[in-house]
Design an enzyme around this catalytic site. Structure first.
Site, PDB file in Angstrom:
ATOM      1  N   LYS A 264      28.581  31.196  12.271  1.00  0.00           N
ATOM      2  CA  LYS A 264      28.612  28.896  11.418  1.00  0.00           C
ATOM      3  C   LYS A 264      30.358  28.981  11.799  1.00  0.00           C
ATOM      4  CE  LYS A 264      26.072  29.857   7.349  1.00  0.00           C
ATOM      5  NZ  LYS A 264      25.594  29.577   6.689  1.00  0.00           N
TER       6      LYS A 264
ATOM      7  N   GLN B 157      27.826  31.429   0.715  1.00  0.00           N
ATOM      8  CA  GLN B 157      27.150  32.171   1.677  1.00  0.00           C
ATOM      9  C   GLN B 157      26.035  33.502   0.544  1.00  0.00           C
ATOM     10  OE1 GLN B 157      26.414  32.368   5.135  1.00  0.00           O
ATOM     11  NE2 GLN B 157      24.491  33.656   5.148  1.00  0.00           N
TER      12      GLN B 157
ATOM     13  N   ASP C 241      25.162  22.585   2.441  1.00  0.00           N
ATOM     14  CA  ASP C 241      24.088  23.439   2.186  1.00  0.00           C
ATOM     15  C   ASP C 241      23.078  22.867   1.650  1.00  0.00           C
ATOM     16  OD1 ASP C 241      23.690  25.268   4.083  1.00  0.00           O
ATOM     17  OD2 ASP C 241      24.433  27.102   1.659  1.00  0.00           O
TER      18      ASP C 241
HETATM   19  N1  LIG Z   1      24.516  29.610   2.674  1.00  0.00           N
HETATM   20  C1  LIG Z   1      23.323  30.040   3.088  1.00  0.00           C
HETATM   21  N2  LIG Z   1      22.927  31.578   3.004  1.00  0.00           N
HETATM   22  C2  LIG Z   1      21.663  31.979   3.227  1.00  0.00           C
HETATM   23  C3  LIG Z   1      21.094  30.795   4.828  1.00  0.00           C
HETATM   24  C4  LIG Z   1      22.097  28.943   4.197  1.00  0.00           C
HETATM   25  O1  LIG Z   1      21.422  28.094   5.090  1.00  0.00           O
HETATM   26  N3  LIG Z   1      22.807  28.913   3.607  1.00  0.00           N
HETATM   27  N4  LIG Z   1      20.566  30.387   5.129  1.00  0.00           N
HETATM   28  C5  LIG Z   1      19.826  32.516   5.321  1.00  0.00           C
HETATM   29  C6  LIG Z   1      21.236  33.200   6.707  1.00  0.00           C
HETATM   30  N5  LIG Z   1      21.562  31.712   7.481  1.00  0.00           N
HETATM   31  C7  LIG Z   1      22.180  31.307   7.721  1.00  0.00           C
HETATM   32  O2  LIG Z   1      22.733  31.235   5.957  1.00  0.00           O
HETATM   33  C8  LIG Z   1      20.668  32.435   8.812  1.00  0.00           C
HETATM   34  C9  LIG Z   1      19.851  33.328   9.160  1.00  0.00           C
HETATM   35  C10 LIG Z   1      19.154  33.666  10.845  1.00  0.00           C
HETATM   36  C11 LIG Z   1      20.374  32.472  11.333  1.00  0.00           C
HETATM   37  C12 LIG Z   1      19.630  33.170  12.891  1.00  0.00           C
HETATM   38  O3  LIG Z   1      19.807  32.183  14.203  1.00  0.00           O
HETATM   39  N6  LIG Z   1      19.062  34.473  12.689  1.00  0.00           N
HETATM   40  C13 LIG Z   1      18.698  34.267  14.385  1.00  0.00           C
HETATM   41  C14 LIG Z   1      18.018  36.630  14.458  1.00  0.00           C
HETATM   42  C15 LIG Z   1      20.058  36.426  14.018  1.00  0.00           C
HETATM   43  C16 LIG Z   1      19.857  38.022  14.238  1.00  0.00           C
HETATM   44  O4  LIG Z   1      19.868  38.674  15.048  1.00  0.00           O
HETATM   45  O5  LIG Z   1      20.228  38.309  12.315  1.00  0.00           O
HETATM   46  C17 LIG Z   1      17.637  33.896  15.011  1.00  0.00           C
HETATM   47  O6  LIG Z   1      16.952  33.417  13.954  1.00  0.00           O
HETATM   48  O7  LIG Z   1      18.051  33.830  16.363  1.00  0.00           O
HETATM   49  C18 LIG Z   1      20.751  31.562  11.006  1.00  0.00           C
HETATM   50  C19 LIG Z   1      21.770  31.644   9.843  1.00  0.00           C
HETATM   51  C20 LIG Z   1      20.468  33.104   4.233  1.00  0.00           C
HETATM   52  N7  LIG Z   1      21.427  32.965   3.489  1.00  0.00           N
END
Ligand SMILES: Nc1nc2c(c(=O)[nH]1)N[C@@H](CN(C=O)c1ccc(C(=O)N[C@@H](CCC(=O)O)C(=O)O)cc1)CN2
Length: 296
Positions: free
Chosen positions: A55, A99, A122
């Site tokens: 982020k 988070q 969020d």
């Molecule tokens: N406050 C929040 N917490 C969480 C959220 C959220 O939207 N707000 N969502 C998820 C985690 N998340 C962002 O926070 C998130 C998850 C996945 C990805 C991402 O880009 N994933 C990659 C793979 C990454 C890896 O190898 O682990 C992909 O899909 O290509 C970004 C953000 C839970 N918590």
């Protein structure tokens, strides 16, 4: 011959959105407005630490200032509430996120409710979730949860028509399943939504009828190719970390890769909805700064 599904490319789509946001941030900067995203991270879970790092990197790429509060796993709820209140008052922080998940000894609802809803980047404050429930057709002037917003935007930018389509959402969580159902049933999207969960009696029967499947259960490869309607659009949102054959942890989605032989469109995982979640957070921060500046 088996046709392979077309890819819903979240990486490329997120990159295009980030380029657009960079221009909008420059317009704000020309008016003396610098959006600032705050993050609160509790503990050192490797996944959460990686997401928060991403982020801040994204913010730097588009010109958003970022403010980071990394806190110990054993922080008390009262101490965490103090940090929330500090960001509520911090003028450099125009929006922030906590988070998730939080450690078990902390009540997530209490923390989210203590946030200033106008700074909730969020869209997870109960006031903003309530606005999503209440607003069926008008313009949304409050932030939307990032993953649901990313799912809809990913399909929209690939020209997928949702009007009148039957969408099966698998998973009833508050960050994805429930809000994505609300978004898809707004009048400007107009889909018909079935929200499946662990109590759903015959999931394969529901899958067979669905034009669009949004899999957000967090159960590796639970959606099988043979259960899908041929030509379905499939978004693989669930994230699980499993060991590969060499003892290395890898990200795995809810959808069996063989689904690519049956679906018309499939979002890869990784590389599909995840990058869109990141891009939508930036969009929420920029939209909120534009609203505060009277530009939106
Ligand atoms: N406050 C929040 N917490 C969480 C959220 C959220 O939207 N707000 N969502 C998820 C985690 N998340 C962002 O926070 C998130 C998850 C996945 C990805 C991402 O880009 N994933 C990659 C793979 C990454 C890896 O190898 O682990 C992909 O899909 O290509 C970004 C953000 C839970 N918590």
């Amino acid at each position: 011959m088996v046709n392979a599904a077309q890819i819903l490319d979240g990486k490329a789509t997120a990159a295009a959105i980030k380029a657009e946001l960079t221009e909008r941030v420059a317009v704000l900067a020309s008016k003396g407005i610098v959006p600032g995203l705050g993050t609160i991270l509790v503990g050192s879970d490797p996944g959460s630490t990686w997401y928060v790092g991403g982020k801040h990197k994204d913010c730097a790429e588009v010109g958003i200032q970022s403010i980071r509060r990394d806190l110990p796993e054993d922080i008390t709820q009262d101490e965490l509430l103090k940090v929330v209140r500090e960001l509520n008052e911090n003028p450099e922080c125009t929006g922030y996120i906590v988070q998730l998940p939080l450690p078990k000894h902390i009540d997530q609802d209490v923390i989210l409710e203590a946030m200033d809803p106008d700074k909730d980047a969020d869209g997870l404050h109960p006031m903003n979730l309530g606005r999503l429930v209440a607003n069926v057709s008008g313009e949304m002037k409050s932030p939307l949860p990032c993953t649901p917003k990313g799912c809809v935007e990913l399909m929209r930018r690939h020209g997928i028509e949702l009007n009148g389509k039957r969408v099966l959402v698998v998973g009833r969580g508050v960050t994805i399943g429930r809000p994505v159902g609300l978004l898809l049933t707004r009048k400007d999207v107009n889909a018909t939504v079935i929200l499946a969960h662990t109590g759903t009696v015959d999931l394969p029967a529901e899958l067979k009828q669905a034009d669009v499947v949004i899999a957000a259960a967090g159960v590796p490869h639970m959606i099988k190719a043979e259960d899908l309607k041929p030509g379905a659009v499939v978004l693989d949102v669930g994230v699980s970390r499993v060991e590969d054959g060499n003892g290395k942890a890898v990200v795995t989605g809810d959808v069996d890769p063989a689904a690519a032989d049956v679906a018309a469109w499939l979002s890869p995982n990784p590389g599909g909805v995840g990058p869109m979640t990141r891009a939508m957070l930036l969009a929420n921060v920029v939209e909120s700064a534009e609203r505060q500046a009277g530009l939106a």
